[in-house]
Design an enzyme around this catalytic site. Structure first.
Site, PDB file in Angstrom:
ATOM      1  N   GLU A  92      77.120  59.083  19.736  1.00 51.78           N
ATOM      2  CA  GLU A  92      75.859  59.643  19.248  1.00 51.78           C
ATOM      3  C   GLU A  92      75.395  58.898  18.003  1.00 51.78           C
ATOM      4  OE1 GLU A  92      72.546  61.272  19.543  1.00 51.78           O
ATOM      5  OE2 GLU A  92      74.000  62.208  20.904  1.00 51.78           O
ATOM      6  N   GLU A 132      68.847  53.045  18.183  1.00 58.51           N
ATOM      7  CA  GLU A 132      67.444  53.450  18.247  1.00 58.51           C
ATOM      8  C   GLU A 132      66.693  53.022  16.992  1.00 58.51           C
ATOM      9  OE1 GLU A 132      67.257  57.625  19.130  1.00 58.51           O
ATOM     10  OE2 GLU A 132      67.688  57.300  21.255  1.00 58.51           O
TER      11      GLU A 132
END
Length: 118
Positions: free
Chosen positions: A63, A70
């Site tokens: 994560e 991102e």
């Protein structure tokens, strides 16, 4: 030694930022707390704890890496870019695979113990 201490500070700053700004990371933290609570409540074995901690670690690490990818993708490609979208989708897919591994591991470990309580 100061550099080492400073590097840990940066790492904790990153964790704090992720926990404060990333909904999915917070969801995984809640799942972690639930899994740890259930582990203690159901008295899972050392071997089972190893699988639970491996699952938790994989999901949280991926994560964090997904979030970093991102951000980096948005930095280098601020406008729409099909390849940038694929990079983001693939890194999110890695998180999904780890989360499914954690879910299956949790079911294998916790479901039989919960069923015995019923």
């Amino acid at each position: 030694m100061k550099k080492l201490i400073r590097s840990f500070g940066y790492a904790f700053k990153g964790l704090t930022y992720a926990a404060a700004t990333q909904l999915n990371f917070r969801i995984h933290l809640v799942a972690m707390v639930l899994a740890v609570f259930m582990g203690f409540a159901l008295h899972i074995s050392v071997n089972e704890w190893q699988w639970v901690t491996l699952s938790i670690t994989l999901v949280l690490m991926l994560e964090l890496l997904n979030t970093a990818i991102e951000f980096l993708t948005d930095l280098v490609s601020p406008g729409y870019n099909e390849l940038a979208g694929r990079v983001k989708d693939i890194s999110a897919g890695a998180v999904v695979i780890a989360a499914l591994f954690a879910l299956i591991t949790g079911c294998i470990i916790f479901l039989p113990k919960l069923l015995l309580l019923l």
